[in-house]
Design a protein around this motif. Structure first.
Motif, PDB file in Angstrom:
ATOM      1  N   PHE A  84     -21.523  31.298   1.219  1.00 16.38           N
ATOM      2  CA  PHE A  84     -21.402  31.554   2.561  1.00 16.38           C
ATOM      3  C   PHE A  84     -23.064  31.579   2.235  1.00 16.38           C
ATOM      4  O   PHE A  84     -23.249  30.397   3.135  1.00 16.38           O
ATOM      5  N   TYR A 111     -19.868  37.217   1.055  1.00 15.80           N
ATOM      6  CA  TYR A 111     -19.860  36.014  -0.492  1.00 15.80           C
ATOM      7  C   TYR A 111     -20.317  35.400  -0.125  1.00 15.80           C
ATOM      8  O   TYR A 111     -20.984  34.815   0.397  1.00 15.80           O
ATOM      9  N   SER A 152     -11.133  22.113   1.255  1.00 14.55           N
ATOM     10  CA  SER A 152     -10.721  23.797   1.008  1.00 14.55           C
ATOM     11  C   SER A 152     -11.876  25.233   1.697  1.00 14.55           C
ATOM     12  O   SER A 152     -12.511  23.934   3.130  1.00 14.55           O
ATOM     13  N   VAL A 153     -11.652  25.662   1.834  1.00 16.55           N
ATOM     14  CA  VAL A 153     -12.079  27.040   3.114  1.00 16.55           C
ATOM     15  C   VAL A 153     -13.596  26.301   3.165  1.00 16.55           C
ATOM     16  O   VAL A 153     -14.492  26.469   3.578  1.00 16.55           O
ATOM     17  N   ASN A 154     -14.035  27.246   2.565  1.00 16.86           N
ATOM     18  CA  ASN A 154     -15.567  26.959   1.586  1.00 16.86           C
ATOM     19  C   ASN A 154     -16.350  25.144   2.828  1.00 16.86           C
ATOM     20  O   ASN A 154     -17.325  25.295   3.069  1.00 16.86           O
ATOM     21  N   ILE A 162      -9.089  33.351   5.749  1.00 20.71           N
ATOM     22  CA  ILE A 162      -8.613  33.395   4.428  1.00 20.71           C
ATOM     23  C   ILE A 162      -7.977  34.106   4.319  1.00 20.71           C
ATOM     24  O   ILE A 162      -6.542  34.290   2.744  1.00 20.71           O
ATOM     25  N   HIS A 163      -8.170  35.289   3.836  1.00 18.61           N
ATOM     26  CA  HIS A 163      -7.346  36.803   4.022  1.00 18.61           C
ATOM     27  C   HIS A 163      -6.116  37.577   4.344  1.00 18.61           C
ATOM     28  O   HIS A 163      -6.395  38.851   4.318  1.00 18.61           O
ATOM     29  N   SER A 203      -4.608  29.313  -0.188  1.00 23.83           N
ATOM     30  CA  SER A 203      -4.882  29.456  -1.189  1.00 23.83           C
ATOM     31  C   SER A 203      -5.054  30.655  -1.912  1.00 23.83           C
ATOM     32  O   SER A 203      -4.989  30.769  -2.897  1.00 23.83           O
ATOM     33  N   LYS A 204      -5.849  31.233  -1.319  1.00 23.79           N
ATOM     34  CA  LYS A 204      -6.137  33.088  -1.554  1.00 23.79           C
ATOM     35  C   LYS A 204      -4.359  33.106  -1.739  1.00 23.79           C
ATOM     36  O   LYS A 204      -4.465  34.022  -2.813  1.00 23.79           O
ATOM     37  N   CYS A 254     -16.185  37.078   8.308  1.00 21.04           N
ATOM     38  CA  CYS A 254     -15.170  36.850   7.551  1.00 21.04           C
ATOM     39  C   CYS A 254     -13.877  38.105   7.705  1.00 21.04           C
ATOM     40  O   CYS A 254     -14.749  38.668   7.455  1.00 21.04           O
ATOM     41  N   ASP A 298     -13.162  33.425   9.137  1.00 18.40           N
ATOM     42  CA  ASP A 298     -12.681  32.622   8.106  1.00 18.40           C
ATOM     43  C   ASP A 298     -11.990  33.443   8.317  1.00 18.40           C
ATOM     44  O   ASP A 298     -11.548  35.314   6.960  1.00 18.40           O
ATOM     45  N   ASN A 322     -14.629  39.756   2.730  1.00 18.42           N
ATOM     46  CA  ASN A 322     -14.882  39.618   1.328  1.00 18.42           C
ATOM     47  C   ASN A 322     -16.703  39.964   0.700  1.00 18.42           C
ATOM     48  O   ASN A 322     -16.932  39.647   1.610  1.00 18.42           O
TER      49      ASN A 322
HETATM   50  C1  LIG Z   1     -13.716  34.322   2.305  1.00 21.25           C
HETATM   51  C2  LIG Z   1     -13.856  33.973   1.780  1.00 21.25           C
HETATM   52  N1  LIG Z   1     -13.518  32.054   1.724  1.00 21.25           N
HETATM   53  C3  LIG Z   1     -13.588  30.838   1.270  1.00 21.25           C
HETATM   54  C4  LIG Z   1     -12.892  31.424  -0.041  1.00 21.25           C
HETATM   55  C5  LIG Z   1     -12.680  30.209  -0.230  1.00 21.25           C
HETATM   56  O1  LIG Z   1     -12.270  29.354  -0.333  1.00 21.25           O
HETATM   57  P1  LIG Z   1     -12.102  27.925  -1.045  1.00 21.25           P
HETATM   58  O2  LIG Z   1     -11.441  28.422  -2.425  1.00 21.25           O
HETATM   59  O3  LIG Z   1     -10.414  27.495  -0.147  1.00 21.25           O
HETATM   60  O4  LIG Z   1     -13.203  27.344  -0.943  1.00 21.25           O
HETATM   61  C6  LIG Z   1     -12.916  32.754  -0.702  1.00 21.25           C
HETATM   62  C7  LIG Z   1     -12.513  32.829  -1.991  1.00 21.25           C
HETATM   63  O5  LIG Z   1     -12.093  33.331  -2.806  1.00 21.25           O
HETATM   64  C8  LIG Z   1     -13.326  33.915   0.336  1.00 21.25           C
HETATM   65  O6  LIG Z   1     -13.332  35.001  -0.612  1.00 21.25           O
END
Ligand SMILES: Cc1ncc(COP(=O)(O)O)c(C=O)c1O
Length: 395
Positions: free
Chosen positions: A131, A128, A102-104, A208-209, A234-235, A174, A206, A178
């Motif tokens: 983090f 978020y 996952s990203v986290n 992801i969005h 994933s998002k 980010c 990051d 978010n």
């Molecule tokens: C900015 C950001 N990074 C990471 C994530 C989590 O991603 P993952 O589920 O792939 O860990 C989110 C989830 O909402 C997010 O908003």
């Protein structure tokens, strides 16, 4: 001519029952005990059906009765880079990819690979919460740079940003942001990234969005090719359960350090279904679904905002620049986080993520509006009803 699966018009109005799918959004302690009529608008997990081409790709892979050790799909790096270039002008080298769950998890691995316990990590606030959690649980220090609210959007405090850079080793950018949904302009990115170079601070972008923006978006890699970029479908495609993200690390030493961290955890890319899902997401069918989903959510936001505005209720949704997460300023009717929770949960039966989750000083709530239209309208109606009633009581 018959339309292909990818071209079919999605029906996002339908309400799906997610019972029995073990989804966190409806099973988390708080929401599991919700009243019958609750509207659950927490967590960045959409209540819109996934792209049919992705579902089909997973089914096709599942039909083959072998799910053993999985090799990295050789098309994936090129496909991800081409997609990111088309969507955010990202300049990524497919040879620098590392596939992570996952990203986290990728962020945690990077923190461990590139910093030491006690090091400062820069985060822009409101922030978020994972983090902050991953930084502190890895014995690093969160150093905050506040984003400044200006009416319905946020701006940078560059003096503070520069001051804070002097006490950190790594900046988690980010982008888009978010929970504010801010999309940084190229000039803002340029200003931040050139200071990071000046103070030799590693940048972890990051993104992801990045695929879910309503205008255009510039990737950090388009501005500075030394940043480390993390991407994931994933998002955008609601594939959180697929556990698949991509880290691009241009610097060979840093790449080696991350590989070492992965090896120390004996991490392999055993992602049988997620590779199939990611390839289907980053395809013309994925693009068609994304355009439809974004248009639907954008209309949800407009309807919600218009209903509140016409009823003159003291809630101010911030300008939605990206994501399906509406950041709402509640300071017109709530004095603190507890009052926000009371208004939304107790009086309206609407579950969102209140400002304290994001270390936000002001009373705010983040609402996930990737839901059928009827849910959005019902949420607005409940808020209007309750807030107009309190007005009448005060008069
Ligand atoms: C900015 C950001 N990074 C990471 C994530 C989590 O991603 P993952 O589920 O792939 O860990 C989110 C989830 O909402 C997010 O908003």
């Amino acid at each position: 001519m018959e339309k292909t699966e990818g071209e079919k018009k999605m029906n996002f109005d339908e309400i799906y029952d997610r019972k029995g799918t073990h989804c966190v959004k409806y099973n988390a302690v708080k929401t599991a005990q919700r009243p019958q009529d609750a509207l659950v608008m927490t967590l960045a997990d959409m209540d819109l059906p996934c792209c049919p081409a992705i579902q089909q790709a997973i089914i096709e892979r599942a039909e083959h009765p072998f799910y053993g050790y999985q090799q990295f799909d050789e098309q994936l790096p090129e496909v991800v880079c081409a997609w990111a270039k088309a969507h955010s002008a990202a300049l990524l080298d497919p040879r620098t990819i590392q596939i992570t769950p996952s990203v986290n998890k990728a962020i945690a691995l990077c923190l461990r690979a590139f910093t030491k316990p006690g090091d400062g990590i820069l985060i822009q606030n409101p922030s978020y919460s994972p983090f902050r959690k991953v930084v502190t649980l890895n014995q690093r220090r969160c150093v905050m740079n506040e984003l400044i609210q200006k009416e319905d959007h946020y701006e940078l405090d560059m003096d503070d940003f520069e001051a804070k850079l002097q006490e950190v080793r790594l900046f988690i950018l980010c982008s888009p942001h978010n929970p504010t949904s801010k999309v940084f302009t190229r000039e803002e990115l340029d200003a931040m990234l050139s200071l990071c170079r000046k103070y030799q601070v590693t940048v972890l972008a990051d993104e992801i969005h990045a695929d879910w923006v309503y205008g255009t978006m510039t990737a950090a890699s388009a501005v500075d090719q030394n940043v480390i970029t993390i991407l994931s479908p994933s998002k955008t495609f609601n594939l959180q359960g697929m556990q698949c993200s991509f880290v691009f690390i241009p610097d060979a030493n840093q790449a080696q350090a991350l590989q070492h961290e992965r090896d120390s955890l004996a991490y392999m890319n055993n992602q049988t279904f997620s590779h199939a899902a990611a390839l289907a997401a980053y395809s013309p069918a994925g693009e068609t679904w994304l355009q439809q989903a974004k248009a639907y959510v954008s209309q949800n936001a407009e309807i919600f905002k218009t209903m509140l505005k016409e009823a003159d209720v003291p809630l101010m949704p911030m300008r939605l620049q990206s994501t399906f997460l509406l950041w709402v300023d509640c300071s017109g009717c709530c004095n603190n986080d507890a009052e926000v929770v009371d208004l939304f949960e107790n009086r309206c039966h609407i579950y969102g993520s209140s400002g304290s989750h994001y270390q936000c000083e002001k009373p705010f709530i983040r609402l996930n509006i990737a839901a059928p239209r009827s849910v959005i309208e019902e949420a607005a109606q409940r808020l209007i009803h309750v807030l107009s009633k309190s007005d009448r009581q005060e008069a």
